[in-house]
Scaffold this active site. Structure first.
Site, mmCIF file in Angstrom:
data_model
loop_
_atom_site.group_PDB
_atom_site.id
_atom_site.type_symbol
_atom_site.label_atom_id
_atom_site.label_comp_id
_atom_site.label_asym_id
_atom_site.label_seq_id
_atom_site.Cartn_x
_atom_site.Cartn_y
_atom_site.Cartn_z
ATOM 1 N N GLU A 35 0.985 -1.266 -0.115
ATOM 2 C CA GLU A 35 0.095 -0.097 0.154
ATOM 3 C C GLU A 35 0.992 1.162 0.066
ATOM 4 O O GLU A 35 1.857 1.291 0.583
ATOM 5 C CB GLU A 35 -1.020 -0.031 1.305
ATOM 6 C CG GLU A 35 -2.140 0.546 0.979
ATOM 7 C CD GLU A 35 -3.107 -0.355 0.004
ATOM 8 O OE1 GLU A 35 -3.265 -0.208 -1.231
ATOM 9 O OE2 GLU A 35 -3.548 -1.461 0.494
ATOM 10 N N SER A 69 -24.689 6.821 -17.053
ATOM 11 C CA SER A 69 -24.189 5.834 -16.108
ATOM 12 C C SER A 69 -25.885 5.518 -15.511
ATOM 13 O O SER A 69 -26.731 6.191 -15.124
ATOM 14 C CB SER A 69 -23.753 6.325 -15.160
ATOM 15 O OG SER A 69 -23.697 5.227 -13.863
ATOM 16 N N LEU A 127 -12.069 0.417 -3.465
ATOM 17 C CA LEU A 127 -11.753 -0.941 -4.413
ATOM 18 C C LEU A 127 -11.822 -0.686 -5.932
ATOM 19 O O LEU A 127 -11.846 -1.621 -6.732
ATOM 20 C CB LEU A 127 -13.120 -1.869 -3.956
ATOM 21 C CG LEU A 127 -13.435 -2.159 -2.493
ATOM 22 C CD1 LEU A 127 -14.732 -3.065 -2.399
ATOM 23 C CD2 LEU A 127 -12.104 -3.116 -1.985
ATOM 24 N N SER A 128 -11.277 0.729 -6.004
ATOM 25 C CA SER A 128 -11.064 1.068 -7.272
ATOM 26 C C SER A 128 -12.000 0.816 -8.291
ATOM 27 O O SER A 128 -12.028 0.661 -9.346
ATOM 28 C CB SER A 128 -9.652 0.186 -7.969
ATOM 29 O OG SER A 128 -8.637 0.365 -7.178
ATOM 30 N N SER A 129 -13.149 1.475 -7.793
ATOM 31 C CA SER A 129 -14.533 1.821 -8.785
ATOM 32 C C SER A 129 -14.069 2.693 -9.969
ATOM 33 O O SER A 129 -14.507 2.538 -11.067
ATOM 34 C CB SER A 129 -15.722 2.585 -7.881
ATOM 35 O OG SER A 129 -15.263 3.588 -7.427
ATOM 36 N N GLU A 162 -6.625 9.878 -14.838
ATOM 37 C CA GLU A 162 -6.729 10.079 -13.353
ATOM 38 C C GLU A 162 -5.955 11.227 -12.831
ATOM 39 O O GLU A 162 -6.197 12.082 -12.162
ATOM 40 C CB GLU A 162 -6.822 8.759 -12.510
ATOM 41 C CG GLU A 162 -7.193 9.052 -11.089
ATOM 42 C CD GLU A 162 -8.261 7.783 -10.668
ATOM 43 O OE1 GLU A 162 -8.297 7.871 -9.380
ATOM 44 O OE2 GLU A 162 -8.365 6.821 -11.488
ATOM 45 N N ASP A 174 -3.802 0.315 -9.607
ATOM 46 C CA ASP A 174 -5.351 -0.112 -9.663
ATOM 47 C C ASP A 174 -5.622 -0.174 -11.150
ATOM 48 O O ASP A 174 -6.426 -1.288 -11.549
ATOM 49 C CB ASP A 174 -6.130 1.344 -9.342
ATOM 50 C CG ASP A 174 -5.914 1.528 -7.708
ATOM 51 O OD1 ASP A 174 -5.599 0.630 -6.964
ATOM 52 O OD2 ASP A 174 -6.484 2.704 -7.432
#
Length: 386
Positions: A35, A69, A127-129, A162, A174
């Protein structure tokens, strides 16, 4: 054809009046160990979740990007490709739009797209959405426009989207996990050269489970605290005269910390990153030796380092770890960037029910929002569904 795939395809047709050219998916991820090492050129070890972002996509030739979405209130958002610019969008649409911007900035001939998305990756849970959104759009456009980009190249472009377009200073882990993971494996990734090894990680076959405990505490990577940690790591590398903290040898850590003198905050950050890289290598060695249960204490060590040195934990995450360990877990730690999000718990299959109840009861006693607990099954990376 899966239910979500059907829903997304039908949703696209209802929105845009035609069938999509294809449907793609990209997963969220859990980081087993490693991490805040990825932006320090270090080692990470994520695996993909069965939770995915699914996108139905078709090409356009008029320089327009239409985004929708199923998970966000509101209609179709229409953008001009020529108007896409870093910092111009503070909404969820910045993630897919940023991918289009990054592809075009890199010289790839993307002339527009219609996109309809739906995701089962929990948002804000660490959780890397966001990476799943980016990767699914990048893969779709790579296929439709026949760009010929490899998975690691797509991950790099998504990271640029990002970092630059969205403005979140995240590392490469990620997006690489979402694009490149394989079912039944964890991905040992060297973030410096992007070399990868798929490490077998089939807990069920050994009578174990890995639980994800979503604390329901939301975090935001673009917030200031994440950026401060990254800047502190860069300061540490500068003071030590190395390109990145990856270059500080674990055996020489004490000497390196002495050289930092009174820079206590920087000392803590350096200590975490260097010891965390070593923990990743220990976990790889243990898994390859077939000694899976022995990774538990290494995970727990990682949490203590994130809590005490890197200072990115929170009371809810600490409560998960402490309660799970007291209830018999083999190991536990926070996962993701921190300041909320999720923890992971390695447990014997026979202990899962008791550990889950203990954590839920502890949250209720503390007056915290009830956590969401689910099993993390190492799953496949991004792919085309139809």
């Amino acid at each position: 054809m899966g239910a979500v795939q059907v829903q997304v395809r039908q949703g696209f047709a209802a929105l845009y009046g035609a069938e999509p050219e294809g449907v793609w998916s990209a997963p969220g991820r859990v980081n087993l160990i490693g991490e805040h090492t990825d932006y320090n050129d270090g080692f990470v070890m994520p695996f993909a979740l069965p939770h995915t972002a699914v996108a139905a996509v078709s090409r356009r030739t008029d320089g327009r990007l239409r985004l929708h979405s199923a998970d966000v209130e509101g209609g179709v958002v229409e953008l001009s490709l020529d108007d896409l610019a870093p910092g111009s969008d503070k909404n969820w649409t910045a993630y897919p739009a940023g991918v289009v911007w990054a592809l075009r900035e890199a010289g790839h001939p993307v002339t527009g797209a219609d996109v309809h998305l739906s995701s089962t990756v929990p948002s804000g849970a660490g959780l890397s959405s966001s990476a799943a959104l980016e990767v699914v759009v990048a893969l779709a456009l790579n296929d439709l426009y026949e760009l010929g980009l490899k998975r690691w190249q797509l991950a790099r472009l998504c990271q640029r989207a990002e970092n630059v377009y969205v403005g979140a200073p995240t590392g490469i882990m990620d997006q690489t996990a979402s694009a490149c993971c394989e079912a039944g494996h964890a991905l040992f990734l060297d973030t410096r050269d992007l070399s990868q090894r798929q490490i077998p990680f089939d807990l069920a076959a050994e009578g174990m489970r890995l639980l994800v405990v979503d604390t329901q505490v939301k975090h935001a990577h673009s917030g200031g605290e994440y950026g401060k940690r990254r800047a502190g790591c860069e300061q540490g590398a500068d003071l030590l005269g190395v390109h990145a903290l990856r270059d500080v040898d674990h055996a020489g850590l004490d000497t390196a910390l002495e050289r930092l003198g009174d820079e206590e905050e920087v000392r803590r950050l350096v200590r975490h990153v260097v010891t965390e890289d070593a923990r990743v290598e220990r976990v790889v060695d243990l898994l390859e030796a077939g000694d899976t249960r022995a990774i538990g204490p290494v995970l727990t060590e990682g949490h203590a380092s994130l809590r005490d040195d890197f200072r990115v934990s929170c009371p809810e995450l600490d409560l998960v770890v402490d309660t799970a360990l007291a209830a018999g877990a083999l190991g536990a730690r926070m996962t993701g960037g921190g300041f909320g999000g999720s923890a992971i718990v390695l447990a014997e299959e026979t202990d899962v029910v008791a550990i889950t109840k203990a954590v839920e009861d502890a949250f209720a006693t503390a007056g915290f929002t009830a956590p969401r607990v689910f099993e993390a099954v190492p799953s496949a990376g991004a792919g085309r569904l139809a």
